[in-house]
Design an enzyme around this catalytic site. Structure first.
Site, short mmCIF file in Angstrom:
data_model
loop_
_atom_site.label_atom_id
_atom_site.label_comp_id
_atom_site.label_asym_id
_atom_site.label_seq_id
_atom_site.Cartn_x
_atom_site.Cartn_y
_atom_site.Cartn_z
N HIS A 319 0.82 -1.21 0.00
CA HIS A 319 0.00 0.00 0.00
C HIS A 319 0.85 1.26 0.00
CE1 HIS A 319 0.61 0.83 4.40
NE2 HIS A 319 0.76 -0.48 4.45
N CYS A 338 2.64 -5.56 6.75
CA CYS A 338 2.35 -5.20 5.36
C CYS A 338 3.49 -4.35 4.80
CB CYS A 338 1.02 -4.46 5.27
SG CYS A 338 -0.40 -5.50 5.65
#
Length: 419
Positions: A319, A338
């Protein structure tokens, strides 16, 4: 400090002499060249980056390629020979060395950089930190994933003083990783996340088309190894906080600041989608950890403009981030597992290239709209999260990275934790 001698360098040669005979000429003669090197370093020398060993370190060769495999095997042979000939000297780490400094420690550093191939023997030995030394130190720093500022700091010294025996072991460990996983990297297009390098490669037709600085998981919240395929991009995503973050981060923050959720556009949603008032929750307990926390799209959203999805059992994704300054950090191990991507819009544009109707212009327009917009890729792009801390992408260009998750088997390689 006692002056380093040729006898000191060659003490260990007998034990590994058989290995040395098989090494390339570059490695066989390097210590002889160092000790026979003339004295140089005057400020009127004409600067020659090639003579200084300042050849480019960056390469379009993917880490997972037959070329990298071949070069890494060659590097192992070279390092076996360096070990057989006594290795390199330890460089005293008490002084800040940089361009213009004249100090006895500079000579020790020049000798060390010659043995590892960063500084050409033509530059000579000297106590002067000249332009040859500056180019060579920057080359060394780039090979080790350090800021190429030409200044000796604690991480540069730590990397420089890892013994060649340990570096050889690190190369052998990672050669095994390359061999074991090579079959997974035969796709025409794929994305590779190298965790210890905190870097991403977008690969097409056997060449890296773009590299992206990454932020990966903390030591206590490690980014997992994954083989999957990117199938969806969400523009202006909602962020759904995982239970671990609710428990470790959000609940403690709410105890300190009851307005934290409101200030960060985070809502608590019931099973039927209705919103729960945070004031009705007892934050002195951890009951809220089982609730659904969702952050609205927007500039302060934890994923900023875009989320990149791929099926996996770890609830891991890639992201954007509103904290762009973090990409400038030396140790980019700061996420909860992440992967944050610098210049993510370039990567997404490449991923959406074959998805009809999704030009760069439409992508940017959708970001500006602020509307949550999921986009299915017309053709999934393979993605691999891997762990490679040592490799070579060219003759004499050997890369090493911090063994952040301690998977290489030697504590000395986990420098970020040792310093």
């Amino acid at each position: 400090m006692m002056k380093t001698t040729r006898r000191h360098f060659l003490t260990a040669a007998g034990a590994l002499a058989g290995t040395a005979l098989a090494a390339p000429a570059f490695a066989q003669d390097i210590l002889d060249d160092v000790f026979q090197s003339n004295r140089r370093g005057g400020w009127n020398d004409q600067f020659d980056a090639k003579a200084a060993g300042g050849e480019a370190v960056q390469s379009a060769i993917p880490i997972y390629s037959h070329e990298t495999l071949m070069y890494t095997q060659q590097a192992i042979t070279e390092y076996q020979n360096i070990v057989a000939q006594g290795g390199w000297n330890e460089v005293p780490s008490g002084n800040k060395l940089q361009l213009g400094v004249v100090h006895p420690d500079v000579e020790a550093m020049r000798r060390r950089l010659m043995i590892s191939g960063d500084l050409s023997q033509r530059a000579g030995l000297s106590q002067s930190f000249d332009t040859y030394t500056d180019a060579a130190l920057k080359r060394f720093q780039r090979r080790h994933g350090l800021p190429a500022d030409g200044v000796t700091g604690k991480y540069t010294y730590a990397a420089m003083n890892v013994s060649p025996q340990i570096r050889l072991g690190q190369l052998q460990t990672n050669l095994n990783r390359l061999n074991q996983n090579m079959g997974s990297y035969q796709d025409q297009r794929y994305v590779m996340v190298n965790i210890p390098a905190a870097q991403i490669e977008a690969v097409e037709n056997g060449r890296v088309v773009s590299r992206h600085t990454a932020i990966v998981g903390k030591i206590d919240r490690q980014t997992p190894l994954i083989d999957s395929a990117i199938n969806e991009v969400i523009v202006n995503p909602y962020w759904n906080a995982p239970e671990s973050i609710v428990r470790k981060d959000i609940i403690p923050l709410m105890r300190k600041n009851p307005n934290y959720l409101r200030d960060n556009n985070i809502r608590i949603l019931a099973a039927d989608g209705s919103e729960i008032d945070p004031l009705t929750i007892d934050w002195s307990t951890e009951d809220a950890a089982k609730m659904h926390f969702r952050q609205d799209p927007g500039k302060i959203n934890a994923m900023a403009s875009v989320k990149i999805n791929f099926p996996n059992s770890h609830a891991t994704y890639m992201h954007d981030t509103p904290q762009q300054s973090l990409f400038n950090n030396l140790m980019r191990f700061d996420s909860s597992g992440c992967v944050r991507v610098q210049n993510v819009r370039d990567l997404v544009t490449w991923l959406l290239r074959d998805t009809p109707g999704w030009s760069r212009q439409r992508f940017e327009d959708t970001i500006r709209s602020g509307q949550n917009t999921p986009v299915q890729l017309s053709q999934a792009v393979p993605v691999h999260f891997t762990y490679v801390s040592a490799w070579s992408t060219g003759d004499g260009v050997v890369h090493f990275r911090d063994d952040v998750y301690a998977l290489d088997g030697n504590q000395e390689l986990q420098m970020s934790q040792a310093i």
